[in-house]
Design a protein around this motif. Structure first.
Motif, PDB file in Angstrom:
ATOM      1  N   UNK A   1      -3.400   3.587  -2.610  1.00 17.37           N
ATOM      2  CA  UNK A   1      -3.381   2.411  -3.471  1.00 17.37           C
ATOM      3  C   UNK A   1      -3.235   1.158  -2.598  1.00 17.37           C
TER       4      UNK A   1
ATOM      5  N   UNK B   1      -0.928   8.101  -3.155  1.00 16.45           N
ATOM      6  CA  UNK B   1      -0.640   8.777  -4.416  1.00 16.45           C
ATOM      7  C   UNK B   1      -1.603   9.957  -4.517  1.00 16.45           C
TER       8      UNK B   1
ATOM      9  N   UNK C   1      -5.270   9.688  -3.466  1.00 14.80           N
ATOM     10  CA  UNK C   1      -5.644   8.273  -3.472  1.00 14.80           C
ATOM     11  C   UNK C   1      -4.715   7.460  -2.586  1.00 14.80           C
TER      12      UNK C   1
ATOM     13  N   UNK D   1       0.845  -1.199   0.000  1.00 16.62           N
ATOM     14  CA  UNK D   1       0.000   0.000   0.000  1.00 16.62           C
ATOM     15  C   UNK D   1       0.877   1.244   0.000  1.00 16.62           C
ATOM     16  N   UNK D   2       0.399   2.265  -0.679  1.00 13.90           N
ATOM     17  CA  UNK D   2       1.096   3.548  -0.694  1.00 13.90           C
ATOM     18  C   UNK D   2       0.096   4.636  -1.070  1.00 13.90           C
TER      19      UNK D   2
ATOM     20  N   UNK E   1      -6.327  -1.577  -6.158  1.00 10.23           N
ATOM     21  CA  UNK E   1      -7.465  -0.703  -5.878  1.00 10.23           C
ATOM     22  C   UNK E   1      -6.938   0.700  -5.569  1.00 10.23           C
ATOM     23  N   UNK E   2      -7.626   1.701  -6.084  1.00 10.29           N
ATOM     24  CA  UNK E   2      -7.349   3.085  -5.704  1.00 10.29           C
ATOM     25  C   UNK E   2      -8.545   3.576  -4.895  1.00 10.29           C
TER      26      UNK E   2
END
Lengths: 142, 257, 204
Positions: free
Chosen positions: B221, B216, B219, B213-214, B233-234
């Motif tokens: 992600x 952006x 969002x 996960x990160x 998934x966003x």
């Protein structure tokens, strides 16, 4: 879980996971549960109404739950409320302490289940959900 | 010294009154009894009756200790009772370490060092009481008060009356865990994802827990291993808008081990 | 997906795939492409009396490349194969390199014919405890877990609270001394300490 007269009818509720049997970490004193056969690595569960003594501790009635007496060895069929995969789990312990969590709700995709009425071993829980989630809505039947 | 000795009989008597009144009169006794280790000793059917009977014995002992005439055998009887209590605590630690003592009131706290210290203190007090008459003077009352405070401090049954409120008050004045960073916890994002129809439609194909996960921009992600690829998934980071969640599936790369 | 991408490159690639910020993404598909009908049912009947063959529990006693050697608490030995498709949790989603000797573990996957468990998910040191909060300090909470004292460390930026089933928040200031709670956390091996991931409590 809604009370109903047909014990085979599916019901919904919330579940969490617990460890039992030989274990590591804070679990290492858990023991083999009220039935003496509980193991984290098997698909076992804890049910709040396995005996009078069990019921006196878990008190699901305080949350409005009219749970049937199901004793050690009884098999439930459980699925994540938002999935179709159903697994068989066997009662090997008394729990959870439902009255500590009256009204607690968990949801998925608009479907919700209220009151913690079942605890699953890690083997059982991880078959229908992820251990990193503490609670999961389920549908269950006998 | 004489005052100290004289206070012991009152101390032991007072604690026995407390224990006996609770066991004989409290409506919570059936629950406390079932949760206690005594259940293992006498069986679930008889444990409530055994609790009540034990309470009656404690009240009789208390009456003997506190009411005249006093006789040296009374504190010795009490000492015998507390020696029995110590033996019971050892038994509890061995056979049911997670059961509560059920000694002086409603508590789910299992038997730990405080229970042993309390029983040891009362055993010592009973033994010392045999060496002096119980005469109440201001000094004796002061000694008694101090000793009762020690017994209270050693009683988990009373924690909710003094220790918990004390700690709560401290937390109210300054909550030690306040001031946490203004971040969106991952659990919140995962909850939002679970609430979405796109997740419901595809959840069955997911094979792993959260892979990576990160963030952006607006969002977050979330990547999962899915049958045949990676499901990405966003999820809106700062809004609850599960209908806006996007999904892409990237076919599997060769598995590297 | 190009296999040679480093983790950051991989993230950029996946971000582009889902947010569509680039037209160069090859092979990315969207919504519905992995619908249930396309997937075989993973639920094969398992005897609840027997140990689940597709699950393993124990402590890591050896690491051989990407193979975890795990001794189960019941003494059974497991070999667990981790791949780049295996999720690894240790307080938060992490990478295989964070697995250490002595870590407790739960793993789910598929048991292969040679006895190796090909892991889909590995959870390291994860614990799920029903506790009472007995005290709090600046970066920790003291917990009573069935009469055992456990120190729960608050990890800034990770620890979250769920109050009355509402969405998780980072704000822990509604936790109270004396209340019961459920804690998902990561055990610090061979101590009575855990790092807290999520604490479920009431806000009343």
């Amino acid at each position: 879980m809604t009370p109903n007269s047909d014990p085979r009818a599916p019901a919904t509720g919330e579940t969490s996971w617990f460890c039992c049997g030989n274990a590591w970490g804070p679990c290492d004193t858990a023991g083999h549960g009220a039935c003496g056969t509980c193991n984290s690595g098997s698909r076992h569960c804890a049910w709040p109404n396995t005996s009078d003594a069990c019921y006196a501790i878990t008190r699901p009635d305080k949350c409005g739950e009219d749970l049937l007496r199901r004793t050690c060895g009884h098999t439930f069929y459980v699925r994540n409320l938002c999935r179709t995969t159903e697994i068989a789990v066997k009662i090997t312990d008394c729990g959870p302490q439902t009255d500590l969590w009256c009204g607690e709700k968990s949801c998925c995709s608009g479907k919700c289940a209220t009151n913690r009425i079942l605890d699953l071993t890690p083997a059982a829980y991880s078959a229908i959900g992820n251990l990193s989630s503490g609670v999961m809505p389920i549908a269950m039947r006998s | 010294m004489v005052e100290f000795l004289a206070a012991q009989q009152f101390l032991v008597g007072a604690v026995l009154v407390w224990a006996g009144v609770f066991k004989v009169t409290s409506s919570s006794v059936p629950l406390v009894a079932r949760r206690s280790a005594l259940r293992r000793l006498v069986g679930a059917e008889r444990v409530t009756g055994a609790f009540r009977a034990l309470g009656a014995v404690e009240l009789v002992l208390a009456a003997l200790l506190l009411m005249p005439p006093s006789h040296p055998v009374e504190p010795i009887l009490a000492a015998g009772a507390f020696a029995g209590m110590l033996a019971y605590l050892v038994y509890v630690r061995r056979v049911a370490p997670d059961s509560s003592c059920g000694c002086l009131g409603e508590s789910t706290v299992p038997v730990r060092w405080r229970a042993f210290a309390r029983a040891g203190l009362l055993l010592a007090a009973s033994a010392l009481a045999a060496f002096a008459d119980s005469i109440m003077t201001p000094v004796v009352a002061a000694v008694l008060l101090v000793e009762l405070s020690v017994v209270a401090a050693l009683s988990p049954e009373l924690d909710r009356y003094w220790l918990v409120p004390l700690r709560r008050a401290r937390v109210r004045v300054s909550h030690p865990l306040a001031g946490t960073p203004d971040t969106v916890p991952l659990a919140s994002t995962v909850d939002q994802l679970r609430a979405s129809d796109v997740f419901k439609a595809n959840e069955r194909a997911l094979r792993s827990d959260l892979l990576d996960t990160w963030d952006e921009g607006e969002w977050r992600i979330l990547a999962y291993t899915a049958t045949g690829g990676t499901a990405v998934f966003a999820v809106p980071l700062h809004r609850f808008a599960p209908e806006e969640i996007r999904l892409a599936v990237v076919p599997s790369e060769p598995i590297s081990v | 997906m190009p296999a040679e991408l480093d983790p950051l490159g991989r993230r950029r690639f996946l971000t582009a795939a889902v947010l569509g910020t680039t037209a160069t993404v090859a092979g990315a598909t969207v919504l519905g492409s992995i619908g249930p009908e396309a997937v075989a049912d993973p639920a094969t009947p398992i005897d609840p009396d027997a140990p689940d063959p597709n699950f393993a529990e124990g402590r890591i006693t050896g690491i051989d490349g990407t193979l975890l050697l795990v001794t189960g608490s019941d003494g059974v030995f497991h070999r667990i194969q981790v791949t780049n498709a295996t999720s690894v949790w240790k307080l938060r989603p992490t990478v295989f390199g964070d697995a250490k000797l002595g870590d407790g573990l739960y793993a789910r996957g598929v048991r292969l014919a040679d006895g190796v468990l090909a892991a889909d998910a590995v959870w390291l040191n994860i614990v799920n405890m029903t506790v009472h909060i007995t005290a709090m300090a600046r970066d920790r909470m003291y917990l009573d877990h069935h009469g055992h004292r456990v120190v729960g460390h608050v990890v800034s930026g990770t620890t979250a609270a769920v109050y009355n089933s509402t969405p998780a928040v980072a704000d822990l200031s509604l936790l109270r001394v004396g209340q019961h709670a459920r804690v998902i956390g990561a055990w610090r091996p061979d101590t009575n300490e855990v790092d807290v991931a999520t604490v479920y409590a009431s806000a009343a």
